[in-house]
Design a protein around this motif. Sequence first.
Motif, PDB file in Angstrom:
ATOM      1  N   ALA A 333      -0.850   2.255   3.862  1.00 44.70           N
ATOM      2  CA  ALA A 333      -0.983   0.811   3.631  1.00 44.70           C
ATOM      3  C   ALA A 333      -1.784   0.551   2.363  1.00 44.70           C
ATOM      4  O   ALA A 333      -1.453  -0.344   1.561  1.00 44.70           O
ATOM      5  N   ALA A 334      -2.826   1.326   2.153  1.00 41.11           N
ATOM      6  CA  ALA A 334      -3.655   1.162   0.956  1.00 41.11           C
ATOM      7  C   ALA A 334      -2.883   1.562  -0.302  1.00 41.11           C
ATOM      8  O   ALA A 334      -2.998   0.921  -1.354  1.00 41.11           O
ATOM      9  N   LEU A 335      -2.067   2.619  -0.211  1.00 40.15           N
ATOM     10  CA  LEU A 335      -1.248   3.025  -1.349  1.00 40.15           C
ATOM     11  C   LEU A 335      -0.255   1.926  -1.729  1.00 40.15           C
ATOM     12  O   LEU A 335      -0.051   1.629  -2.910  1.00 40.15           O
ATOM     13  N   ALA A 336       0.353   1.321  -0.732  1.00 40.51           N
ATOM     14  CA  ALA A 336       1.308   0.245  -0.992  1.00 40.51           C
ATOM     15  C   ALA A 336       0.633  -0.966  -1.637  1.00 40.51           C
ATOM     16  O   ALA A 336       1.253  -1.693  -2.417  1.00 40.51           O
ATOM     17  N   ALA A 337      -0.652  -1.157  -1.327  1.00 45.12           N
ATOM     18  CA  ALA A 337      -1.396  -2.288  -1.879  1.00 45.12           C
ATOM     19  C   ALA A 337      -2.040  -1.960  -3.222  1.00 45.12           C
ATOM     20  O   ALA A 337      -2.741  -2.794  -3.788  1.00 45.12           O
TER      21      ALA A 337
END
Length: 446
Positions: A333-337
């Motif tokens: 999720a953090a990578l996508a953000a």
Amino acid sequence: MSAETTCATEASGLLRRQDVKTLALSALGGALEFYDFVIFVFLAGAIGQLFFPPETAEWLRTLQTFGLFAAGYLARPLGGIVMAHFGDRHGRKRMFMLSVLLMALPTLVIGLLPTYASIGYAAPLLLLAMRVLQGAAVGGEVPGAWVFVSEHVPPQRVGLACGVLTGGLTAGILLGSLIADVVHGAFGDDAVLHWAWRIPFLVGGVFGVLAVVLRRYLAETPVFRAMRERQALERRLPLSVVLRHHRRAIVMSMLMTWMLTAAIVVVILMLPALMPKLFGITPATALRANTAATLALTLGCVLTGLAVDRFGLRVTLGTGAAGLAATTYLLFAALAAGTSHLTALYALTGLFVGMVATVPVALVRSFPPAVRFSGISFAYNVAYALFGGLTPLAVSFWLRNEAMAPAHYVAILCLLGVAIALSGALPTSGTASLCTDADTGNRPVS
């Protein structure tokens, strides 16, 4: 040390000086041997250009190169089963030394092999033969190492023993990555392609010889010595006994190994290559974050082993598997953000990947000492060859429609781990010692 003193030490759960020495030398030897096995993948680009015809299409060259790498995995079950047979019949230490020697020699030969430009198609065929030998060696090394260290320590410290040993194996992955980076940085791509690619393999051969020397100072396990003295060794074919009488243990061991492959293959081995494609992370940034995650993984293995000894296998497995699922989703999720905290989040996930150290504890406890090596080797190596080979394919296929596919895959297998922990299928004890009957692992010595 007398039998009475040994039994008193085991009852207290204290590690003797000899136990600490055994753990340290075994973990170091495991790291050096696993370095030999994985260094190939860090030099796959150069190997593909040097060992196949120059007119080969890039996609085909890459496929052929990783096919050679996969050959090592496919050879693991056969090598592991053969060495485990002799380990159950003739001694753990002999196979423990043979596995590292069988790894060192092919690694050294790879560093000396002529390339396609010199001998044509004989070059990739020779390389394939060396990879098969390496696979056979690691197939005996990993189960043999878990059995060796667990049978040396008191039953209350089997978790720590397996955690330290597994941490040592993962440190070998980190060592391979660091040495490959040093070679590329020191000599440049042109020099690596012409001659410097040989250096990590030659160094690996030296590492292997060092590991053989170190293992000469290790003693045979007390459990095997006790079985031999009481003439309690399995006279039948150990693998046939495992297949006939321990099917439930085989199934449970294979399922736990599947969970292990999901954690290691997806989170540690595949993710650095996926991050640039999926999230636009630069390869250099991905590799630095992966280094932090692998360091955390090594620490996580040791902490998991300590937790098993303190809180029990079921609690540690359930908590660790749930934590890995959560941190994997958090990382993706953090990578996508577009996170700026990639290294910290990847390291946290790597720490929870260390929960795979619960797997050897469960496997060691699942099989009686007389066929323990054969049972673990069959279940672990067959499952790893099957699931380790299919996992990249399954995740890659799923990625065509779902960017979170790697996280979903890991989470599904973590849920399997939680289910096993809650089911009551895990053995709570079963590691024999000098103070137990080596046949059953639970009756006092008369």
